[in-house]
Design an enzyme around this catalytic site. Sequence first.
Site, PDB file in Angstrom:
ATOM      1  N   PRO A   1     -20.191 -15.751  -9.678  1.00 23.95           N
ATOM      2  CA  PRO A   1     -20.852 -15.261  -8.468  1.00 23.95           C
ATOM      3  C   PRO A   1     -19.957 -15.246  -7.238  1.00 23.95           C
ATOM      4  O   PRO A   1     -20.310 -14.629  -6.219  1.00 23.95           O
ATOM      5  CB  PRO A   1     -22.027 -16.237  -8.287  1.00 23.95           C
ATOM      6  CG  PRO A   1     -21.625 -17.476  -9.013  1.00 23.95           C
ATOM      7  CD  PRO A   1     -20.813 -17.011 -10.171  1.00 23.95           C
TER       8      PRO A   1
ATOM      9  N   SER B   1       0.853  -1.190   0.000  1.00 25.85           N
ATOM     10  CA  SER B   1       0.000   0.000   0.000  1.00 25.85           C
ATOM     11  C   SER B   1       0.888   1.239   0.000  1.00 25.85           C
ATOM     12  O   SER B   1       1.557   1.532   0.994  1.00 25.85           O
ATOM     13  CB  SER B   1      -0.918   0.008   1.227  1.00 25.85           C
ATOM     14  OG  SER B   1      -1.780   1.126   1.205  1.00 25.85           O
TER      15      SER B   1
ATOM     16  N   TYR C   1     -17.947  32.629   1.493  1.00 25.78           N
ATOM     17  CA  TYR C   1     -17.378  33.839   0.902  1.00 25.78           C
ATOM     18  C   TYR C   1     -16.690  34.713   1.943  1.00 25.78           C
ATOM     19  O   TYR C   1     -17.253  35.015   2.993  1.00 25.78           O
ATOM     20  CB  TYR C   1     -18.454  34.678   0.195  1.00 25.78           C
ATOM     21  CG  TYR C   1     -18.012  36.112  -0.016  1.00 25.78           C
ATOM     22  CD1 TYR C   1     -16.924  36.391  -0.841  1.00 25.78           C
ATOM     23  CD2 TYR C   1     -18.635  37.170   0.644  1.00 25.78           C
ATOM     24  CE1 TYR C   1     -16.471  37.686  -1.010  1.00 25.78           C
ATOM     25  CE2 TYR C   1     -18.197  38.474   0.464  1.00 25.78           C
ATOM     26  CZ  TYR C   1     -17.112  38.733  -0.348  1.00 25.78           C
ATOM     27  OH  TYR C   1     -16.662  40.012  -0.514  1.00 25.78           O
TER      28      TYR C   1
ATOM     29  N   THR D   1     -18.362 -10.041 -10.571  1.00 22.17           N
ATOM     30  CA  THR D   1     -18.033 -10.390 -11.949  1.00 22.17           C
ATOM     31  C   THR D   1     -19.049 -11.410 -12.475  1.00 22.17           C
ATOM     32  O   THR D   1     -20.053 -11.714 -11.827  1.00 22.17           O
ATOM     33  CB  THR D   1     -16.620 -10.984 -12.035  1.00 22.17           C
ATOM     34  OG1 THR D   1     -16.624 -12.277 -11.425  1.00 22.17           O
ATOM     35  CG2 THR D   1     -15.604 -10.090 -11.337  1.00 22.17           C
TER      36      THR D   1
ATOM     37  N   GLY E   1     -11.361  -1.334  -9.119  1.00 18.84           N
ATOM     38  CA  GLY E   1     -10.175  -0.572  -9.481  1.00 18.84           C
ATOM     39  C   GLY E   1     -10.007  -0.347 -10.969  1.00 18.84           C
ATOM     40  O   GLY E   1     -10.963  -0.378 -11.753  1.00 18.84           O
TER      41      GLY E   1
ATOM     42  N   ILE F   1     -16.685 -14.244  -7.395  1.00 23.39           N
ATOM     43  CA  ILE F   1     -15.526 -13.385  -7.673  1.00 23.39           C
ATOM     44  C   ILE F   1     -16.000 -11.945  -7.865  1.00 23.39           C
ATOM     45  O   ILE F   1     -16.925 -11.680  -8.633  1.00 23.39           O
ATOM     46  CB  ILE F   1     -14.765 -13.859  -8.932  1.00 23.39           C
ATOM     47  CG1 ILE F   1     -14.299 -15.302  -8.758  1.00 23.39           C
ATOM     48  CG2 ILE F   1     -13.570 -12.950  -9.208  1.00 23.39           C
ATOM     49  CD1 ILE F   1     -13.588 -15.872  -9.974  1.00 23.39           C
TER      50      ILE F   1
ATOM     51  N   CYS G   1       0.152   8.241  -6.372  1.00 28.01           N
ATOM     52  CA  CYS G   1      -0.027   9.599  -6.910  1.00 28.01           C
ATOM     53  C   CYS G   1       1.078  10.543  -6.452  1.00 28.01           C
ATOM     54  O   CYS G   1       1.242  11.635  -7.010  1.00 28.01           O
ATOM     55  CB  CYS G   1      -1.382  10.153  -6.496  1.00 28.01           C
ATOM     56  SG  CYS G   1      -2.789   9.244  -7.184  1.00 28.01           S
TER      57      CYS G   1
END
Length: 834
Positions: free
Chosen positions: A285, A38, A435, A282, A291, A287, A42
């Site tokens: 059923p 992990s 503001y 997917t 991402g 799995i 970015c």
Amino acid sequence: MKLVVVGGVAAGASIAARARRLDEFAEIIVLERGHHVSFANCGLPYHIGGVITDRSRLLVQTPQSLREALDLDVRIGQEVVSIDRAAKSVTVRRVDDGTEYTESYDALALTPGAEALRPPIPGIDLPGVHVLRRMGDMDQIKTQLDALLADAAAGRRGPVRAVVIGAGYIGLEMAENLRHRGAEVDVVELADQILPPIDHELSVPVESHLRSRGVAVHLETGAAALREASGGLDVELTNHTVLHADLVILSAGVRPNTQLARDAGLELGERGGIVVDTHMRTSDPHIWAAGDAVETPNTVLPGSWLAPLAGPANRQARVAAENICGRDTEYRSTQGTSIVKVFDMVAGGTGATQRQLIAAGVPHRAIHVHPSGHAGYYPGTAMMHLKVVFDPETGRVLGGQAAGFDGVDKRIDVLATAVRMGMTVFDLEELELAYAPPFGSAKDPMNMAGFVAANVVRGDLSLWYAEDYPAAVEGARIIDVRTAEEFGIWHLPGAENVPLDTLRTACVEWNTSTPIRLYCAVGFRSYLAYRALRQRGFTDLKTLSGGSTTFRAWHQLDEADAPVQRAPMENYAETHSLFALAPTGIGASIDLDVTGLACPGPIMKLAEAATAADAGDEITIHVSDPGFAADAPAWVKRNGHELVSIEPEGPGYVAVIRKGGAGAMASARPVGGATVSGPGKNSFVVFSGDLDKVLASMIIANGALAMGEQVSMFFTFWGLNALRREQPPKRQKKMMDRMFGMMMPSGANDLPLSTMNMAGMGPVMIKNVMKQHNVPSLPELIASAQAGGARLIGCTMTMDLLGIAHSDLIDGVELGGVATFLGEASESTTTLFI
């Protein structure tokens, strides 16, 4: 329950963590083929650039920390190579030693991510060619860059050169960080614009800013081959340009890593991603997937789309984990909200772009507004480019984009909320947003966008668009309602200048049925004119969306060149130093923000401030006009002040100018017939593009140089044709630029004679006579003048009008404005207008 998660980083780690929070007793195994489970991918460019100095801060979690906090079994360096759906097991290969084992599952979550595109071109696998996806990639790039920069600093080599292939978000972040480290950077992009996720007119200001920070941009071309060369690599482009590089960064995009899913027989979508339902399940059923590798519905556009973004990946992971643990949670759509920082500028968008809406055949309208990021009277703001696309019937917000310097992120976030919630432009009108002068305006930019878009839907305003020019104005009167001064700097061909404050009187004599196309600088004054004319019975009225600001961006009339860092220029005509007199003021500091003003506005404001200041006071001026880099040194020399510093800032520059003493102005010129020592100086304004007249000017200039005098030549209007390259590098050109280019001579060898041109035979004859008498040709005279030290200066205003870029001119030409010429002329004993 036993849950096996394939892949870590964003989606995989999030699935495992959420599943643990919902099921304390589940056996949860995370299999990650890399050696970091992990990490903040970015943030990788910013560690290379030295912005994030501590590498360990990029490591969000480790196997140990996940075991301690969530009791997760995280196994790094272990790659899942196959799935046995019938046996509900996976085969795992240990990356370090190649051994394999089998792991069973009750539920399987796939988060394989995406892989960088590596174009199939010669040399793509050479050392020095990098992608940036993982910590190891970052380490390799940084190690090589550090070594190259160390050698350069020690004088063992020249500047470090880098080529970035791809001008998307990661490519531009890498370009910025490489430039921050001191590398010379070229960006190569196959599309006709940088930042493909946003529309063209929003990308152009960012491109200009990128160029102004010294990054070379090559559009509509790609890498054809990479070859080892002396001391590095040669990057051959498809337009035959060859760039030399010490390192190459591939940032040409990504594709979903779906080989494992394909081999397992899972259903893939038309865009190559894994098909999932709203529960992230997917076609199997047992799995789930999340991402960068999955296709999900788009919030605005029809069909399913890939969206390799961290935010959607984390939200998809949460939904997948909740459904794995028995909850009924849905992931409805992805809208593609994104943002990027490019030096001092920020750009991004959300929802659909206009380009995507056109391709999908979705009815829409667009508006452009150019407010400041916060209250204009509070320092530190600049103009923003803001675009909203919406349904023409209901006003539903379909997408939006922004580019600017301050407050861009929160406007994109407001638009993202509007798209997600199905809000309309009428809702934007009513938003009550935070503001105070440092943060926004009483009428926030989002309110302003809502006002304009709502006016369009209600029928109170009809727009024409820059991309539709010239068809949009065909057969119509073009009325420019800006001031005469603005009109004189630049205007649309064929436009009539009727300033807003004279419009109500002038229009009395107009035929109300005549088609009229209005414009101003940003669209506000032309809107006022539109309403005034509409209520006087004019029926065929339209105003330019975003005004000349959007028009100039769309047609790239403000293409910026890399800044030239100049030290204050020495005045050779001085009898003594301009700054020898002791200052009489208290040395006060004056801050002057003139961002948003075009030439000559910054110089005029600077003159006003200098008049009010005392000798010794320092004026810090912030400008957004790129021509100020040349104008400021000329202005201070002419007026006897001191240019303390000038540096790039935002879209332009920040300069510190110290006011000279009371006698400084007088000392800048010979007084009372006193003889001035030093070489004489001659200034030329070369207005004509006729061969004989330009020849005369160059002959005189070379004669003056031969006598030891100085020469400055200011080329404007048709005279600029003498400085054009015969074969300039290819670049994106709009229709008007191409038209001017076809009509004008293509360099010194193509100029006509002012008389006896005889359809081109005259120039051929005179060149032949010159050759017989050993008279140098015009290109040779120009080169001789440059070698002798003549300053050849191109007029930036004329270049804007005629669509000429700096790259279109021969090497060695400087750029300058009125102040540059006047500064030279004030020191000259002779000034010629040719």
